[in-house]
Design a protein around this motif. Structure first.
Motif, PDB file in Angstrom:
ATOM      1  N   CYS B 215       4.308  -1.297   2.641  1.00  0.00           N
ATOM      2  CA  CYS B 215       3.091  -1.802   2.640  1.00  0.00           C
ATOM      3  C   CYS B 215       2.205  -1.712   1.140  1.00  0.00           C
ATOM      4  CB  CYS B 215       2.110  -1.609   4.035  1.00  0.00           C
ATOM      5  SG  CYS B 215       0.619  -1.979   3.891  1.00  0.00           S
ATOM      6  N   GLN B 217      -0.846  -1.717   1.021  1.00  0.00           N
ATOM      7  CA  GLN B 217      -2.018  -1.239   1.330  1.00  0.00           C
ATOM      8  C   GLN B 217      -1.994   0.173   1.775  1.00  0.00           C
ATOM      9  OE1 GLN B 217      -4.501  -3.590   1.228  1.00  0.00           O
ATOM     10  NE2 GLN B 217      -2.934  -5.055   0.949  1.00  0.00           N
ATOM     11  N   CYS B 218      -0.990   0.676   2.359  1.00  0.00           N
ATOM     12  CA  CYS B 218      -0.885   1.855   3.265  1.00  0.00           C
ATOM     13  C   CYS B 218       0.361   2.605   2.968  1.00  0.00           C
ATOM     14  CB  CYS B 218      -1.383   2.024   4.571  1.00  0.00           C
ATOM     15  SG  CYS B 218      -0.304   0.997   5.567  1.00  0.00           S
ATOM     16  N   CYS B 237       2.826  -4.820   8.827  1.00  0.00           N
ATOM     17  CA  CYS B 237       2.799  -3.493   8.610  1.00  0.00           C
ATOM     18  C   CYS B 237       2.172  -2.848   9.827  1.00  0.00           C
ATOM     19  CB  CYS B 237       1.753  -3.116   7.442  1.00  0.00           C
ATOM     20  SG  CYS B 237       1.517  -1.453   7.440  1.00  0.00           S
ATOM     21  N   CYS B 240      -1.562  -0.620   9.150  1.00  0.00           N
ATOM     22  CA  CYS B 240      -2.801  -1.125   8.843  1.00  0.00           C
ATOM     23  C   CYS B 240      -2.977  -2.548   9.225  1.00  0.00           C
ATOM     24  CB  CYS B 240      -3.145  -0.911   7.296  1.00  0.00           C
ATOM     25  SG  CYS B 240      -2.194  -2.085   6.270  1.00  0.00           S
TER      26      CYS B 240
HETATM   27 ZN   LIG Z   1       0.054  -1.271   6.056  1.00  0.00          ZN
END
Ligand SMILES: [Zn+2]
Lengths: 251, 465
Positions: B215, B217-218, B237, B240
């Motif tokens: 991911c 983002q995370c 994901c 998140c």
């Molecule tokens: Zn994520």
């Protein structure tokens, strides 16, 4: 019948530039000799155990991967340090080389702690050291082989070796460890590190066979040597790149 | 007065560039960037000025730019939008300048209303604010010629930065590509997402080369409920919640699929069409979806979109067929592992025996590191061993290709080396029998050289015309 287990560490995270080629080369050259091979991938959160493999392969990727660092700190780093000291056969390429060292200093001056299995360290430079790389390895030289290894390098880190670690060879063409001292790669016990990535082992069967031999000797006390294979294609691939580069020096 | 001078300089730059285009044509050179370079020298801001004269659509991404561009151009032309496109790899500022100038009269007036411009992912960042597109299509992101662009994340971020400067453009994004879909987060643009419907494409099992497993983002590992190829699929994901966005244009059914093309159903807002796509391979279904999305953005109705997609025939570099007596030469460009794997999967659908010639160069435009060949699944060729008469390897890195085939499990006595292209073509044709095909799979610069020979021997038309 002989058997070899290969562990491919972080194949989904550290697999840039055809590193899979080195796994394929190890596998095929065993299979062609009737040696049974198993390849196991170990990634984030998977356990790593030194009993499970004979050859550990760590591929190339930029070091700035905090998830890998976190995962190594959770335990794998210690396991790899023990493997190195216990004479396990390890091949680490590019990012893998940097990861085995003590630290990597980024361009903005931060020191990223690495696992410290080998006494070497890396400072990020301003330029990418990129292009075909040829270096000469004394430990591979014999009456049939000139010891020249061909690969491709693409790194901005400049690596320096401490006193206990030896270089793999001298740069003939390319940059090597740091583009300054004319050396390439690192050897400590049975751990081999190099910036030559991608199709390193396919094109350099002498190195591949060297690693397989070490692994078999570790595992079988009666093992002596590998049967020779016809390496006409491999030799031609290596020779053609050497021929096209002769006389070009970067360092 | 100042205005008058600036206009004069604009016209002078155009005139100079046009003159050099004519001279290059007379010299029979396919050079496409030189006239633009000249114009940029005479008038550094010429691109900003030129782009104001056209309604601009930009296409970027790793794979499928050229085919998508041709699909969209065909759709425009069929629907009364007169368009100029940039061709044959002229996708940096100088090439685009040449393209736009070639669509002006000597007096500097546009001869067409629309410009459809392929751009390099790395150049998108600086080109987008200068070209001020109405529409942007992003096809996908895969590892490609890494030695030039650095890592994939950097490439995506460059495109993201370009998009941040054009908030009024409509974005057409591949929903199945997590990297591409992420471009639609936190922007105010109107977005049209396209993708493959859940369960429409039969599962292909494990994907080894995952360019985007984690991911953005995370850093958690994505979960997939289905995968089409590479990292494309229905991803989400678990930590998140970032996941494949809801699509506006979707392939809702594959009715048939073979080595000539496919019959597919495309669904969207007020749209449910069946399209007979004369382009083989799953990747071309994605290209057609991008084309259909453009149709929606341009306000076309479902009939117009269906007609345009069904009437499209493949073009430059993707799959060219040349009839040589009773045999066929087919040339397909290969440039990165994902594209190459799709070509191999297409070859597997061949029922007749064939000859395969691989021409691998390592010049700058091909990528100087040929290690990527090890990320291509040549192993699948052993599944059609009985239908391959011979392999030929060629190009500056023919030897590396031979090693790759050997380690893929192809018997070395099936692998022949021929570095001279004219000989390569003759030998490959000789190896094939009546009504069989010779597939030539070249990298970019090898393709350019092979085309010259094909042109001489078979009268292939010049690519820049
Ligand atoms: Zn994520």
């Amino acid at each position: 019948m002989y058997e070899i287990n290969i562990c491919h560490l972080y194949p989904d995270l550290m697999n840039l530039c055809g590193d899979r080629g080195s796994i394929i080369a190890l596998t095929r050259r065993c299979e062609w000799r009737g040696i049974q091979v198993r390849v196991k991938s170990v990634s984030l959160n998977d356990p790593l155990s030194n009993e499970d493999y004979d050859i550990l392969f760590i591929g190339g990727q930029n070091l700035d991967q905090s998830i890998i660092h976190d995962d190594l700190k959770k335990g794998k780093g210690k396991v790899i340090r023990e493997a190195v000291e216990a004479n396990k056969v390890i091949l680490a390429v590019c990012g893998g080389l940097q990861l085995l060292g003590r630290y990597c200093r980024t361009q903005d001056g931060r020191d990223l702690e690495c696992i410290g299995a080998l006494d070497l360290w890396t400072h990020e430079g301003d330029n990418r050291l990129m292009g075909n790389l040829i270096f000469e390895c004394d430990f591979l030289k014999n009456e049939h082989f000139d010891g020249l290894i061909a690969g491709f390098e693409n790194h901005s880190g400049k690596t320096w070796l401490g006193s206990g670690v030896k270089p793999m060879g001298r740069v003939v063409t390319g940059f090597g460890l740091n583009g300054e001292d004319g050396y390439e790669g690192a050897i400590y016990k049975n751990t081999y590190c190099t910036y030559a990535q991608g199709s390193l082992l396919p094109k350099n069967p002498a190195l591949t066979d060297h690693l397989i031999t070490l692994a078999l000797k570790n595992r079988y006390s009666d093992f002596e040597s590998l049967e020779q294979l016809d390496d006409g294609f491999e030799r031609a691939a290596r020779d053609s790149i050497i021929k096209s580069l002769m006389g070009k020096k970067n360092f | 007065m100042k205005q008058g001078f600036s206009n004069l300089r604009f016209l002078a730059a155009i005139l100079a560039a046009k003159l050099s285009i004519v001279i290059l044509r007379l010299l029979r050179s396919g050079g496409t960037s030189l006239p633009g370079k000249l114009a940029l020298k005479l008038h550094p801001k010429i691109l900003d000025r030129l782009s104001g004269l056209f309604r601009v659509t930009m296409i970027t991404g790793t794979n499928g730019k050229t085919t998508t561009s041709r699909i969209v151009a065909n759709m425009m032309e069929q629907n009364r939008m007169r368009v100029v496109t940039n061709k044959s790899g002229a996708n940096l500022s100088s090439g685009i300048t040449t393209t736009l100038i070639s669509a002006l009269t000597l007096g500097g007036k546009p001869r067409v209303t629309h410009a459809l411009l392929e751009t390099d992912e790395a150049a998108f960042r600086t080109l987008a604010p200068r070209l001020k597109p109405e529409t942007v299509i992003v096809t996908n992101f895969f590892h490609d010629q890494l030695d030039r662009f650095g890592d994939l994340q950097t490439t995506v971020d460059k495109v993201r930065e370009g998009i941040s400067k054009i908030p009024d453009a409509v974005l057409i994004l591949n929903a199945d590509d997590s990297l591409c879909a992420s471009l639609g987060r936190n922007v105010s643009n109107r977005i049209i997402y396209f993708g493959m419907g859940e369960g429409v494409y039969p599962e292909t099992g494990a994907n080894i080369n995952n360019d985007a497993a984690f991911c953005m983002q995370c850093n958690s590992r994505y979960e997939y409920s289905s995968v089409t190829f590479g990292h494309l699929g229905h991803f989400s994901c678990p930590s998140c919640g970032f996941g494949r966005p809801h699509t506006h244009v979707e392939c809702s059914g594959i009715l048939s699929y073979d080595n000539l093309g496919s019959n597919i159903e495309i669904s969207g807002p007020d749209m449910r069409i069946t399209v007979k796509l004369a382009l083989p391979g799953l990747y071309n279904i994605y290209n057609a979806l991008a084309g259909a999305s453009f149709g929606i953005a341009a306000g076309l109705d479902e009939k117009e979109i269906a007609t345009a997609l069904s009437g499209f025939e493949s073009g430059f570099g993707r799959m060219e067929t040349i009839h040589a007596n009773d045999r066929e030469l087919k040339m397909i460009l290969v440039k990165n592992p994902t594209g190459f794997n799709q070509v191999l999967r297409f070859l597997l659908t061949q029922e007749r025996p064939c000859v395969i010639a691989l021409a691998i160069n390592d010049k700058l435009a091909d990528g100087t590191d040929v290690s990527w060949l090890w990320d291509v699944d040549f192993e699948v060729l052993t599944l059609m061993n009985d239908r391959i008469r011979a392999f030929y390897v060629s190009g500056t890195r023919a030897e590396d290709m031979a090693v790759r085939l050997k380690y893929a499990g192809i018997s070395p006595d099936m692998i022949m080396m021929e570095k001279e292209y004219s000989q390569l073509i003759s030998k490959a044709l000789q190896k094939a029998e009546a009504r069989e095909s010779c597939y030539i799979l070249p990298t970019y610069t090898a393709m350019m050289d092979i085309r010259k020979i094909l042109k001489r021997r078979f009268g292939l038309k010049e690519f820049w015309k």
